[in-house]
Write a protein that holds these residues in place. Structure first.
Motif, PDB file in Angstrom:
ATOM      1  N   PRO A   8       0.818  -1.214   0.000  1.00 24.12           N
ATOM      2  CA  PRO A   8       0.000   0.000   0.000  1.00 24.12           C
ATOM      3  C   PRO A   8       0.853   1.266   0.000  1.00 24.12           C
ATOM      4  CG  PRO A   8      -0.820  -1.576   1.605  1.00 24.12           C
ATOM      5  CD  PRO A   8       0.506  -2.097   1.134  1.00 24.12           C
ATOM      6  N   ALA A   9       0.512   2.208  -0.863  1.00 23.20           N
ATOM      7  CA  ALA A   9       1.250   3.473  -0.938  1.00 23.20           C
ATOM      8  C   ALA A   9       0.347   4.545  -1.525  1.00 23.20           C
ATOM      9  CB  ALA A   9       2.512   3.317  -1.777  1.00 23.20           C
ATOM     10  N   LEU A  10       0.557   5.779  -1.081  1.00 23.15           N
ATOM     11  CA  LEU A  10      -0.208   6.933  -1.550  1.00 23.15           C
ATOM     12  C   LEU A  10       0.760   8.067  -1.812  1.00 23.15           C
ATOM     13  CD1 LEU A  10      -2.898   8.542  -1.967  1.00 23.15           C
ATOM     14  CD2 LEU A  10      -2.823   9.047   0.489  1.00 23.15           C
ATOM     15  N   MET A  11       0.631   8.714  -2.954  1.00 23.98           N
ATOM     16  CA  MET A  11       1.481   9.854  -3.314  1.00 23.98           C
ATOM     17  C   MET A  11       0.575  10.988  -3.764  1.00 23.98           C
ATOM     18  SD  MET A  11       4.862   9.906  -5.755  1.00 23.98           S
ATOM     19  CE  MET A  11       4.065   9.012  -7.089  1.00 23.98           C
ATOM     20  N   LEU A  12       0.724  12.173  -3.166  1.00 23.09           N
ATOM     21  CA  LEU A  12      -0.151  13.302  -3.472  1.00 23.09           C
ATOM     22  C   LEU A  12       0.594  14.331  -4.329  1.00 23.09           C
ATOM     23  CD1 LEU A  12      -1.959  13.511  -0.005  1.00 23.09           C
ATOM     24  CD2 LEU A  12      -2.795  12.497  -2.138  1.00 23.09           C
ATOM     25  N   ALA A  13       1.117  15.404  -3.734  1.00 19.68           N
ATOM     26  CA  ALA A  13       1.741  16.462  -4.536  1.00 19.68           C
ATOM     27  C   ALA A  13       2.944  15.971  -5.325  1.00 19.68           C
ATOM     28  CB  ALA A  13       2.143  17.635  -3.644  1.00 19.68           C
ATOM     29  N   ASP A  14       3.648  14.973  -4.808  1.00 19.78           N
ATOM     30  CA  ASP A  14       4.808  14.470  -5.541  1.00 19.78           C
ATOM     31  C   ASP A  14       4.419  13.868  -6.889  1.00 19.78           C
ATOM     32  OD1 ASP A  14       6.818  15.291  -3.898  1.00 19.78           O
ATOM     33  OD2 ASP A  14       7.040  13.393  -2.830  1.00 19.78           O
ATOM     34  N   THR A  15       3.159  13.523  -7.049  1.00 20.23           N
ATOM     35  CA  THR A  15       2.685  13.053  -8.353  1.00 20.23           C
ATOM     36  C   THR A  15       2.968  14.098  -9.428  1.00 20.23           C
ATOM     37  OG1 THR A  15       0.933  11.735  -7.335  1.00 20.23           O
ATOM     38  CG2 THR A  15       0.629  12.343  -9.638  1.00 20.23           C
ATOM     39  N   LEU A  16       2.780  15.379  -9.072  1.00 20.37           N
ATOM     40  CA  LEU A  16       3.026  16.459 -10.030  1.00 20.37           C
ATOM     41  C   LEU A  16       4.521  16.658 -10.283  1.00 20.37           C
ATOM     42  CD1 LEU A  16       0.345  19.094  -9.021  1.00 20.37           C
ATOM     43  CD2 LEU A  16       0.409  17.695 -11.068  1.00 20.37           C
ATOM     44  N   ARG A  17       5.335  16.412  -9.284  1.00 21.19           N
ATOM     45  CA  ARG A  17       6.783  16.501  -9.508  1.00 21.19           C
ATOM     46  C   ARG A  17       7.237  15.419 -10.479  1.00 21.19           C
ATOM     47  NH1 ARG A  17       6.012  17.847  -4.128  1.00 21.19           N
ATOM     48  NH2 ARG A  17       6.696  19.964  -3.616  1.00 21.19           N
ATOM     49  N   VAL A  18       6.668  14.247 -10.337  1.00 19.17           N
ATOM     50  CA  VAL A  18       6.987  13.174 -11.275  1.00 19.17           C
ATOM     51  C   VAL A  18       6.564  13.587 -12.686  1.00 19.17           C
ATOM     52  CG1 VAL A  18       6.507  10.783 -11.932  1.00 19.17           C
ATOM     53  CG2 VAL A  18       6.826  11.385  -9.518  1.00 19.17           C
ATOM     54  N   ALA A  19       5.339  14.108 -12.804  1.00 15.89           N
ATOM     55  CA  ALA A  19       4.838  14.531 -14.116  1.00 15.89           C
ATOM     56  C   ALA A  19       5.701  15.637 -14.697  1.00 15.89           C
ATOM     57  CB  ALA A  19       3.395  15.005 -13.990  1.00 15.89           C
ATOM     58  N   GLY A  20       6.098  16.585 -13.859  1.00 10.21           N
ATOM     59  CA  GLY A  20       6.931  17.687 -14.337  1.00 10.21           C
ATOM     60  C   GLY A  20       8.290  17.226 -14.793  1.00 10.21           C
ATOM     61  N   TYR A  21       8.882  16.270 -14.073  1.00 14.00           N
ATOM     62  CA  TYR A  21      10.198  15.773 -14.476  1.00 14.00           C
ATOM     63  C   TYR A  21      10.102  15.035 -15.808  1.00 14.00           C
ATOM     64  CZ  TYR A  21      14.866  13.856 -14.332  1.00 14.00           C
ATOM     65  OH  TYR A  21      16.167  13.556 -14.645  1.00 14.00           O
ATOM     66  N   LEU A  22       9.074  14.216 -15.973  1.00 15.03           N
ATOM     67  CA  LEU A  22       8.928  13.470 -17.221  1.00 15.03           C
ATOM     68  C   LEU A  22       8.613  14.397 -18.390  1.00 15.03           C
ATOM     69  CD1 LEU A  22       6.989  10.287 -16.038  1.00 15.03           C
ATOM     70  CD2 LEU A  22       9.446  10.582 -16.424  1.00 15.03           C
ATOM     71  N   ALA A  23       7.892  15.505 -18.123  1.00 14.05           N
ATOM     72  CA  ALA A  23       7.612  16.461 -19.195  1.00 14.05           C
ATOM     73  C   ALA A  23       8.893  17.120 -19.689  1.00 14.05           C
ATOM     74  CB  ALA A  23       6.627  17.518 -18.703  1.00 14.05           C
ATOM     75  N   ALA A  24       9.836  17.343 -18.773  1.00 13.67           N
ATOM     76  CA  ALA A  24      11.095  17.997 -19.148  1.00 13.67           C
ATOM     77  C   ALA A  24      12.165  17.011 -19.592  1.00 13.67           C
ATOM     78  CB  ALA A  24      11.617  18.818 -17.971  1.00 13.67           C
ATOM     79  N   ASN A  25      11.952  15.717 -19.332  1.00 12.37           N
ATOM     80  CA  ASN A  25      12.958  14.708 -19.648  1.00 12.37           C
ATOM     81  C   ASN A  25      12.272  13.517 -20.318  1.00 12.37           C
ATOM     82  OD1 ASN A  25      15.578  15.683 -18.025  1.00 12.37           O
ATOM     83  ND2 ASN A  25      13.774  16.036 -16.748  1.00 12.37           N
ATOM     84  N   GLU A  26      11.750  13.786 -21.483  1.00 11.59           N
ATOM     85  CA  GLU A  26      11.014  12.755 -22.220  1.00 11.59           C
ATOM     86  C   GLU A  26      11.923  11.556 -22.485  1.00 11.59           C
ATOM     87  OE1 GLU A  26       8.359  12.368 -26.320  1.00 11.59           O
ATOM     88  OE2 GLU A  26       9.211  14.296 -25.710  1.00 11.59           O
ATOM     89  N   GLY A  27      11.387  10.379 -22.236  1.00 15.50           N
ATOM     90  CA  GLY A  27      12.152   9.160 -22.458  1.00 15.50           C
ATOM     91  C   GLY A  27      12.937   8.692 -21.253  1.00 15.50           C
TER      92      GLY A  27
END
Length: 295
Positions: A122-141
């Protein structure tokens, strides 16, 4: 619209800390606001009142302002069952996936960005979800692991633009709780020779961490160690426990660190001691990139 008003806002609200970015339509920051309101003590109505008071000077009376919120208010059950975490594996965010929640104030068009939920373990991630999305948006692949140190540290395995799995570790809570029990004020600690030695000791013998912390408490009580050295030793011990547990995530992987304050530096030194050279990312800009991706 006057110069103080805005096109939309990004809000990160976590226990004891609030950050608001006033944005123009191109996604550039026009203003930044900070607060200390604690959502753990607030219900949705009190939350609306607190938020409205903070941003009143940036609202229009004749049109709603779009407000994206991530963090503690996105936890399941805070607003309604409509705001539920998305189950991994999945992309960290999808454009337009934010959930509109009812507001009494017609000036507030509030949309909550859902976090991510993992069933086992079991795990829950809140605001860090957006950090993950932001990193992947800037570092495609990017294919590897994101480490996000904080009050709730997350280790996130990403591949092909998706979160495959993640783990949550409470190293900061454990460190600060132990220090308070010793009557040592918790503060950001560096990770020098004392901390690294403590970390290596616990990584090799994790079953002895309770004894190690107990010995440190005795040293503090006897006046044989400084508060600074105690902070470093305790942080190193719990970081050793975390790295031992998270070894399947970082061993042989490309690791990117997204954090702030001294915690990011401490994690960087800890990983470097294990032969991993992490990639550093700017925490705030990464978060804002995630908000942009969620619109």
């Amino acid at each position: 619209m006057n110069d103080r008003q805005t096109d939309w806002m990004a809000v990160e609200w976590r226990p004891g800390a609030l950050r608001i970015w006033v944005m123009d339509d191109a996604g550039q920051v026009k203003a930044r606001l900070d607060g200390t309101e604690d959502t753990r003590a607030l219900g949705p109505e009190a939350f609306e009142i607190a938020l409205g008071g903070l941003i009143a000077g940036y609202l229009e009376d004749d049109a709603p302002t779009e407000i994206l919120i991530a963090g503690d208010p996105a936890r399941p059950g805070f607003w309604s069952d409509d705001v539920a975490g998305r189950k991994v594996p999945c992309r960290p965010v999808e454009p337009g996936s934010a959930v509109r929640v009812a507001m009494r104030d017609a000036r507030l068009d509030v949309r909550v960005v859902p976090g991510l939920v993992q069933a086992a373990p079991p795990a829950l991630m809140l605001a860090d979800t957006l950090r993950v999305a932001g990193y992947l948006a800037a570092n495609e692949g990017f294919d590897g692991v994101l480490c996000l140190p904080g009050a709730r540290s997350h280790w996130v395995h990403v591949s092909a633009g998706e979160v495959v799995s993640f783990q949550t570790v409470l190293t900061r809570d454990l460190t600060e709780g132990s220090l308070r029990a010793m009557n040592v004020e918790p503060m950001d600690a560096t990770l020098g020779e004392i901390g690294l030695a403590s970390m290596e000791d616990v990584m090799s013998r994790p079953e002895r961490i309770g004894q190690k912390i107990g010995s440190n408490a005795a040293q503090v009580a006897l006046g044989n160690t400084s508060a600074e050295d105690s902070r470093e030793a305790v942080l190193g011990a719990f970081l050793g426990l975390e790295l031992a547990a998270m070894k399947p995530f970082w061993l042989g992987q490309q690791v990117a660190l997204i954090g702030r304050d001294g915690m990011r530096d401490a994690y960087s030194r800890a990983l470097e001691a294990q032969g991993i050279t992490p990639i550093a990312a700017d925490e705030e800009e990464t978060l804002l990139s995630g908000f942009r991706a969620a619109r």
